[in-house]
Scaffold this active site. Structure first.
Site, short mmCIF file in Angstrom:
data_model
loop_
_atom_site.label_atom_id
_atom_site.label_comp_id
_atom_site.label_asym_id
_atom_site.label_seq_id
_atom_site.Cartn_x
_atom_site.Cartn_y
_atom_site.Cartn_z
N ASP A 167 -26.90 -16.47 -0.83
CA ASP A 167 -27.52 -16.70 -2.13
C ASP A 167 -26.45 -16.97 -3.17
O ASP A 167 -25.27 -16.73 -2.94
CB ASP A 167 -28.35 -15.48 -2.55
N GLY B 8 -28.50 -9.75 -8.24
CA GLY B 8 -28.31 -10.24 -9.59
C GLY B 8 -28.53 -9.23 -10.69
O GLY B 8 -28.62 -9.59 -11.86
N GLN C 178 -33.54 -13.41 -6.77
CA GLN C 178 -32.67 -13.73 -7.90
C GLN C 178 -33.53 -14.08 -9.11
O GLN C 178 -34.70 -13.73 -9.15
CB GLN C 178 -31.70 -14.85 -7.52
N ASP D 154 -23.37 -7.70 3.58
CA ASP D 154 -23.63 -8.62 2.48
C ASP D 154 -23.18 -10.00 2.93
O ASP D 154 -22.19 -10.14 3.65
CB ASP D 154 -22.84 -8.16 1.25
N SER D 155 -23.88 -11.04 2.53
CA SER D 155 -23.59 -12.39 3.02
C SER D 155 -22.28 -12.95 2.52
O SER D 155 -21.81 -13.96 3.03
CB SER D 155 -24.71 -13.34 2.59
N GLY D 156 -21.69 -12.33 1.51
CA GLY D 156 -20.46 -12.87 0.92
C GLY D 156 -20.71 -13.74 -0.29
O GLY D 156 -19.77 -14.17 -0.95
N GLY D 157 -21.99 -13.98 -0.60
CA GLY D 157 -22.30 -14.83 -1.75
C GLY D 157 -21.70 -14.30 -3.03
O GLY D 157 -21.09 -15.05 -3.80
N TYR D 158 -21.85 -13.01 -3.29
CA TYR D 158 -21.33 -12.44 -4.53
C TYR D 158 -19.82 -12.60 -4.61
O TYR D 158 -19.26 -12.94 -5.66
CB TYR D 158 -21.72 -10.97 -4.63
N ASP E 106 -26.28 0.50 -2.49
CA ASP E 106 -24.85 0.54 -2.17
C ASP E 106 -24.09 0.34 -3.46
O ASP E 106 -24.60 -0.27 -4.41
CB ASP E 106 -24.48 -0.58 -1.18
N HIS F 172 -15.64 13.57 -1.49
CA HIS F 172 -16.57 14.35 -2.30
C HIS F 172 -17.63 13.47 -2.94
O HIS F 172 -18.84 13.76 -2.87
CB HIS F 172 -15.86 15.14 -3.40
#
Length: 376
Positions: free
Chosen positions: A146, A221, A194, A92-96, A271, A340
């Site tokens: 993003d 988003g 988005q 993930d780009s790290g934007g979130y 994910d 599990h």
């Protein structure tokens, strides 16, 4: 990266496919365990491969940029070698994380200035240096930078945010073409749709992302607080405009029933931290329903955790013993539950794939979802 579409469900948009990367093949639909800092919490790589049967894991650019940092990753030869993980990785780009974790962030055209959640130090993420960081990580699939707007968002904010994401994407694509991979294998860049919860913006964004001709496309988003039915509606709309011959990745989703519903809408990749986070807190997803293992009713239940899936841990330890470990505060409890839950998620998407190929996915899904939601 290559993607081969192998089967399509006749009663829905569910698909089965195969992705080929430098570090191996991935059969879709697929769930990717979240290894934020280069490790899946409480689970060893051996357990991920042999018990969970993970085909790809996810790392996060924001966290890996802060620790251990790009210089360490470069010196190691990338995250695969640093972590000893032999299979594909998506980052993930790290934007979130910038928008949800970092304090005092400031968004501007250049990028985002933010403070580290670790020590308060100030940093700048731009589309270009986020690509550079993911080059240093060496992930097989990397995400464009993003902005993920919060839910709910005003229309004007969502529109401006989407347009900024599109401009950043153009810069990511250019920088990818201007730079070379660091470790001798190609990396695929996925743009992110988005548009918040506005149908017209989702359509505009999906069409723009589709026009980029990327190796795959992500839907961002969603699963940020909106009702489930709204998520399904917007995911279905988005998938209408994304290419059929490229994998579609719905970011951060979700429960087992969310995954099956979104597979039926045409999504290939998922994910979520839910299986490990909920597992560490004593919630188990099983082939018979949801179990709160801390409940006293399980104290004298000596049946195995779940004999409906092919996982050593799930078929070896009893519910009563696992409850005892949680009540006693033992670390082993979190490890068993995490293994599990992840194994169950991978089992579920493998089952979905088999039913898509067999041609009876929709009827199977409709039978499974009420069962998966059952509180035991």
């Amino acid at each position: 990266m290559e993607f081969e579409l192998q089967a399509q469900d006749s009663a829905s948009s569910a698909r089965a496919g195969k992705m080929t990367t430098a570090h191996g093949e991935i059969e879709t639909p697929i769930f990717m365990p979240v290894g934020t800092v280069g490790s899946v919490k409480a689970v060893t790589h051996e357990q991920l491969i042999k018990e969970v049967k993970a085909e790809i894991i996810l790392g996060n650019t924001y966290h890996l940029y802060l620790r251990p940092g790009t210089e360490v990753l470069k010196a190691a030869g990338g995250l695969h070698k640093f972590a000893g993980w032999p299979r594909p990785i998506l980052t993930d780009s790290g934007g979130y994380q910038v928008f949800s974790l970092a304090a005092n962030r400031k968004i501007k055209e250049e990028g985002v200035v933010f403070q580290s959640h670790i020590d308060g130090s100030r940093h700048l993420f731009t589309p270009e240096n986020v690509v550079d960081t993911q080059r240093a990580i060496g992930a097989d699939i990397i995400m464009a930078f993003d902005e993920c707007p919060p839910y709910p968002s005003e229309y004007t904010y969502a529109k401006n945010s989407m347009e900024l994401t599109h401009r950043w994407l153009a810069r990511c694509v250019k920088h990818m073409s201007d730079t070379e991979p660091l470790y001798g294998y190609d990396q695929a860049l996925f743009p992110i749709v988005q548009g918040s919860t506005y149908r017209d913006l989702r359509k505009i964004s999906a069409e723009f992302i589709a026009s980029m001709g990327a190796d795959g496309n992500a839907i961002g988003g969603l699963s940020v607080g909106e009702p489930e039915e709204m998520m399904y509606e917007l995911c279905a709309l988005t998938c209408e405009y994304l290419p059929q011959d490229k994998p579609r990745y719905l970011m951060g989703v979700g429960t087992p029933w969310n995954i099956l519903e979104n597979i039926s809408l045409g999504v290939d990749m998922f994910d979520c931290v839910m299986p490990t986070r909920n597992g560490r807190n004593g919630m188990l997803f099983t082939s018979k329903g949801v179990v709160n293992i801390r409940n006293k009713k399980w104290a004298t239940d000596f049946s195995v955790i779940d004999d409906g899936i092919d996982c050593y841990t799930s078929n070896y330890y009893s519910k009563g013993y696992l409850r005892h470990l949680f009540i006693a505060g033992e670390i082993l409890a979190m490890q068993i539950a995490s293994i599990h839950n992840l194994a169950f998620y991978l089992h579920l998407v493998k089952q979905a794939r088999e039913h898509i190929i067999a041609g009876d996915f929709t009827s199977w899904k409709n039978e499974m979802i009420p069962l998966l939601k059952t509180r035991l």
